[in-house]
Write a protein that holds these residues in place. Structure first.
Motif, PDB file in Angstrom:
ATOM      1  N   CYS A   1      40.016  26.330  34.501  1.00 24.23           N
ATOM      2  CA  CYS A   1      38.902  27.001  35.172  1.00 24.23           C
ATOM      3  C   CYS A   1      38.991  28.493  34.883  1.00 24.23           C
ATOM      4  O   CYS A   1      40.011  28.993  34.425  1.00 24.23           O
ATOM      5  CB  CYS A   1      38.944  26.742  36.676  1.00 24.23           C
ATOM      6  SG  CYS A   1      40.431  27.377  37.477  1.00 24.23           S
ATOM      7  N   ASP A   2      37.906  29.199  35.137  1.00 22.85           N
ATOM      8  CA  ASP A   2      37.915  30.654  35.092  1.00 22.85           C
ATOM      9  C   ASP A   2      38.475  31.178  36.415  1.00 22.85           C
ATOM     10  O   ASP A   2      38.325  30.534  37.458  1.00 22.85           O
ATOM     11  CB  ASP A   2      36.507  31.202  34.879  1.00 22.85           C
ATOM     12  CG  ASP A   2      35.979  30.913  33.479  1.00 22.85           C
ATOM     13  OD1 ASP A   2      36.805  30.704  32.575  1.00 22.85           O
ATOM     14  OD2 ASP A   2      34.748  30.879  33.303  1.00 22.85           O
ATOM     15  N   VAL A   3      39.083  32.353  36.368  1.00 21.17           N
ATOM     16  CA  VAL A   3      39.628  32.981  37.566  1.00 21.17           C
ATOM     17  C   VAL A   3      39.145  34.429  37.612  1.00 21.17           C
ATOM     18  O   VAL A   3      39.377  35.201  36.677  1.00 21.17           O
ATOM     19  CB  VAL A   3      41.169  32.952  37.591  1.00 21.17           C
ATOM     20  CG1 VAL A   3      41.693  33.623  38.867  1.00 21.17           C
ATOM     21  CG2 VAL A   3      41.681  31.520  37.503  1.00 21.17           C
ATOM     22  N   LEU A   4      38.443  34.771  38.677  1.00 27.05           N
ATOM     23  CA  LEU A   4      37.963  36.130  38.896  1.00 27.05           C
ATOM     24  C   LEU A   4      38.654  36.715  40.116  1.00 27.05           C
ATOM     25  O   LEU A   4      39.032  35.983  41.030  1.00 27.05           O
ATOM     26  CB  LEU A   4      36.449  36.161  39.103  1.00 27.05           C
ATOM     27  CG  LEU A   4      35.574  35.439  38.078  1.00 27.05           C
ATOM     28  CD1 LEU A   4      34.103  35.578  38.464  1.00 27.05           C
ATOM     29  CD2 LEU A   4      35.808  35.982  36.676  1.00 27.05           C
ATOM     30  N   ILE A   5      38.808  38.032  40.133  1.00 27.63           N
ATOM     31  CA  ILE A   5      39.362  38.728  41.288  1.00 27.63           C
ATOM     32  C   ILE A   5      38.332  39.723  41.813  1.00 27.63           C
ATOM     33  O   ILE A   5      37.741  40.477  41.047  1.00 27.63           O
ATOM     34  CB  ILE A   5      40.656  39.488  40.933  1.00 27.63           C
ATOM     35  CG1 ILE A   5      41.782  38.518  40.592  1.00 27.63           C
ATOM     36  CG2 ILE A   5      41.087  40.394  42.079  1.00 27.63           C
ATOM     37  CD1 ILE A   5      43.083  39.212  40.193  1.00 27.63           C
ATOM     38  N   HIS A   6      38.119  39.676  43.126  1.00 25.98           N
ATOM     39  CA  HIS A   6      37.366  40.733  43.811  1.00 25.98           C
ATOM     40  C   HIS A   6      38.253  41.217  44.947  1.00 25.98           C
ATOM     41  O   HIS A   6      38.415  40.542  45.958  1.00 25.98           O
ATOM     42  CB  HIS A   6      36.038  40.200  44.349  1.00 25.98           C
ATOM     43  CG  HIS A   6      35.160  41.278  44.910  1.00 25.98           C
ATOM     44  ND1 HIS A   6      33.816  41.384  44.586  1.00 25.98           N
ATOM     45  CD2 HIS A   6      35.406  42.307  45.769  1.00 25.98           C
ATOM     46  CE1 HIS A   6      33.299  42.417  45.219  1.00 25.98           C
ATOM     47  NE2 HIS A   6      34.254  42.985  45.957  1.00 25.98           N
ATOM     48  N   ALA A   7      38.833  42.397  44.761  1.00 29.33           N
ATOM     49  CA  ALA A   7      39.725  42.976  45.765  1.00 29.33           C
ATOM     50  C   ALA A   7      39.142  44.301  46.227  1.00 29.33           C
ATOM     51  O   ALA A   7      39.062  45.259  45.452  1.00 29.33           O
ATOM     52  CB  ALA A   7      41.128  43.180  45.188  1.00 29.33           C
ATOM     53  N   GLY A   8      38.709  44.357  47.486  1.00 24.54           N
ATOM     54  CA  GLY A   8      38.126  45.576  48.022  1.00 24.54           C
ATOM     55  C   GLY A   8      36.781  45.315  48.678  1.00 24.54           C
ATOM     56  O   GLY A   8      36.373  44.175  48.878  1.00 24.54           O
ATOM     57  N   GLY A   9      36.103  46.388  49.024  1.00 27.78           N
ATOM     58  CA  GLY A   9      34.829  46.274  49.721  1.00 27.78           C
ATOM     59  C   GLY A   9      33.728  45.693  48.856  1.00 27.78           C
ATOM     60  O   GLY A   9      33.841  45.609  47.627  1.00 27.78           O
ATOM     61  N   ILE A  10      32.654  45.295  49.508  1.00 29.42           N
ATOM     62  CA  ILE A  10      31.485  44.724  48.829  1.00 29.42           C
ATOM     63  C   ILE A  10      30.344  45.718  48.974  1.00 29.42           C
ATOM     64  O   ILE A  10      29.886  45.986  50.091  1.00 29.42           O
ATOM     65  CB  ILE A  10      31.106  43.363  49.447  1.00 29.42           C
ATOM     66  CG1 ILE A  10      32.280  42.389  49.317  1.00 29.42           C
ATOM     67  CG2 ILE A  10      29.856  42.791  48.788  1.00 29.42           C
ATOM     68  CD1 ILE A  10      32.096  41.105  50.108  1.00 29.42           C
TER      69      ILE A  10
ATOM     70  N   MET B   1      38.346  46.257  42.932  1.00 32.13           N
ATOM     71  CA  MET B   1      38.741  45.801  41.610  1.00 32.13           C
ATOM     72  C   MET B   1      38.079  44.456  41.370  1.00 32.13           C
ATOM     73  O   MET B   1      38.314  43.497  42.107  1.00 32.13           O
ATOM     74  CB  MET B   1      40.266  45.661  41.516  1.00 32.13           C
ATOM     75  CG  MET B   1      40.736  45.073  40.189  1.00 32.13           C
ATOM     76  SD  MET B   1      42.551  44.943  40.065  1.00 32.13           S
ATOM     77  CE  MET B   1      42.868  43.638  41.248  1.00 32.13           C
ATOM     78  N   ILE B   2      37.230  44.377  40.361  1.00 28.15           N
ATOM     79  CA  ILE B   2      36.514  43.147  40.026  1.00 28.15           C
ATOM     80  C   ILE B   2      36.813  42.844  38.568  1.00 28.15           C
ATOM     81  O   ILE B   2      36.358  43.562  37.675  1.00 28.15           O
ATOM     82  CB  ILE B   2      35.001  43.289  40.244  1.00 28.15           C
ATOM     83  CG1 ILE B   2      34.714  43.767  41.667  1.00 28.15           C
ATOM     84  CG2 ILE B   2      34.285  41.971  39.967  1.00 28.15           C
ATOM     85  CD1 ILE B   2      33.252  44.121  41.910  1.00 28.15           C
TER      86      ILE B   2
END
Length: 371
Positions: A47-56, A303-304
């Motif tokens: 699978c693909d793995v994405l990171i979203h760390a922090g505010g939106i 961080m995206i």
């Protein structure tokens, strides 16, 4: 500093900086590749793995589109590792819809806090992956406090205030009625009338402090959460929400920081909640320091990144087919986004330096991670 360069330095060039110190004698010799365990584990994931760390915040949806455009191939399944205090609900909705449109299956991995608009993104997922430290939060959209700079107020505030006033008014009315009825010898009708008047006089100074316009603003913000949540659940391939989940998330919890852990999420809110696989745990263990750093960033910074792209382990049809044969999963084959490029994932994982060199020679933008 350009945001893209920040993402790149967070993952890709960190190990290069350590090598420069080693060569100059300023630091002990580090391991040859600090990210080798994560690369190997990533090569085993189909699978693909994405990171979203922090505010939106507004504009981040464009970054997701940029990530998708740079993928040479895309799996049918994506895991979004999400660690966030929340933020803009409109952007959260767009991010969740983008993932739904581009992947057959969307999983959200939570091993830290995922509050407010972060929880909203989860409503569009087919599956939640949580560990013992993962926590969701209520859908109480935060509103900017015009009286205090940089402060936000929870959409639950007026709801909780009205609940409290209503409960106190009923209790006060009951006490006054009993006192007048049995202590004053009045009839039931007379006692109720007197008790109602007394209760109104005692509670009116409190109710007079309520700002009707502000209350309308708060209730509208909560309606945004409800409407977006319903749309995400409806557009999800296989609704993962329990029947009363959205109502519970918007009105059923007392505070913005209320912890919704693995058991609560599985029993009360979502149908599919699972623990992370060993390979996902290994990826998380390796990259956790960077996620923690960005998750607590100010001004909704985030961080995206596409982890495969950042670590030089691209998704390929060969690796997906091999993994599918091992696990006997029927959905292992995927439709590529474009022609396959580069070496198989496992081979690149063993020799990341050569892979990065090959990527650099291909003429791609050097500002992006893992190239």
């Amino acid at each position: 500093m350009n945001s893209k360069i920040q993402y790149r330095h967070t993952i890709t060039t960190l190990s290069l900086g350590a090598e420069e110190k080693r060569d100059s004698g300023d630091a002990p010799k580090p391991p040859e590749d600090n990210f080798a365990p994560a690369r190997q584990a990533l090569a085993e994931l189909d699978c693909d793995v994405l990171i979203h760390a922090g505010g939106i915040s507004f504009g981040q949806e464009s970054h997701y589109i940029s990530i998708f455009e740079k993928q040479s191939q895309r799996a049918e399944h994506v895991i979004l590792w999400l660690t966030s205090p929340g933020g803009d609900p409109d952007t959260a909705y767009q991010i969740s819809r983008l993932l739904q449109k581009r992947y057959q299956k969307v999983s959200v991995f939570i091993n830290g806090w995922c509050k407010s608009s972060g929880t909203l993104i989860c409503l569009g997922a087919n599956e939640l992956i949580m560990d013992d430290l993962g926590q969701l939060g209520p859908l109480d959209i935060q509103i900017l406090n015009r009286e205090e700079f940089g402060e936000r107020l929870s959409g639950l505030n007026p709801i909780e205030a009205l609940k409290s006033i209503s409960a106190q008014s009923l209790e006060l009315l009951k006490q006054q009625f009993l006192n007048v009825r049995f202590g004053g010898g009045l009839s039931t009708k007379q006692a109720l009338e007197v008790a109602t008047n007394l209760t109104g006089q005692l509670m009116s100074p409190i109710t007079a402090q309520l700002d009707i316009m502000k209350y309308g603003e708060f209730t509208r913000s909560m309606r945004i959460a409800v409407e977006y949540g319903q749309r995400l659940a409806k557009s999800c391939r296989g609704n993962n929400l329990k029947p009363d989940a959205i109502n519970l998330l918007t009105t059923g919890y007392p505070s913005h920081g209320f912890v919704i852990d693995f058991d609560e999420a599985r029993e009360s809110l979502f149908n599919e909640v699972s623990e992370p696989s060993e390979n996902l745990k290994l990826v998380a263990k390796t990259l956790q320091p960077f996620v923690d750093t960005w998750a607590g960033g100010a001004n909704n910074s985030a961080m995206i990144i596409d982890v495969r792209h950042a670590l030089g382990v691209p998704f390929t049809l060969e690796s997906a087919s091999n993994q599918g044969n091992q696990d006997d999963e029927p959905n292992a084959e995927v439709t590529p986004a474009s022609k396959r490029k580069g070496k198989p994932a496992k081979e690149r994982a063993k020799n990341p330096a050569q892979s990065e060199t090959a990527d650099d020679d291909s003429g791609k933008n050097d500002d992006e991670p893992g190239q």
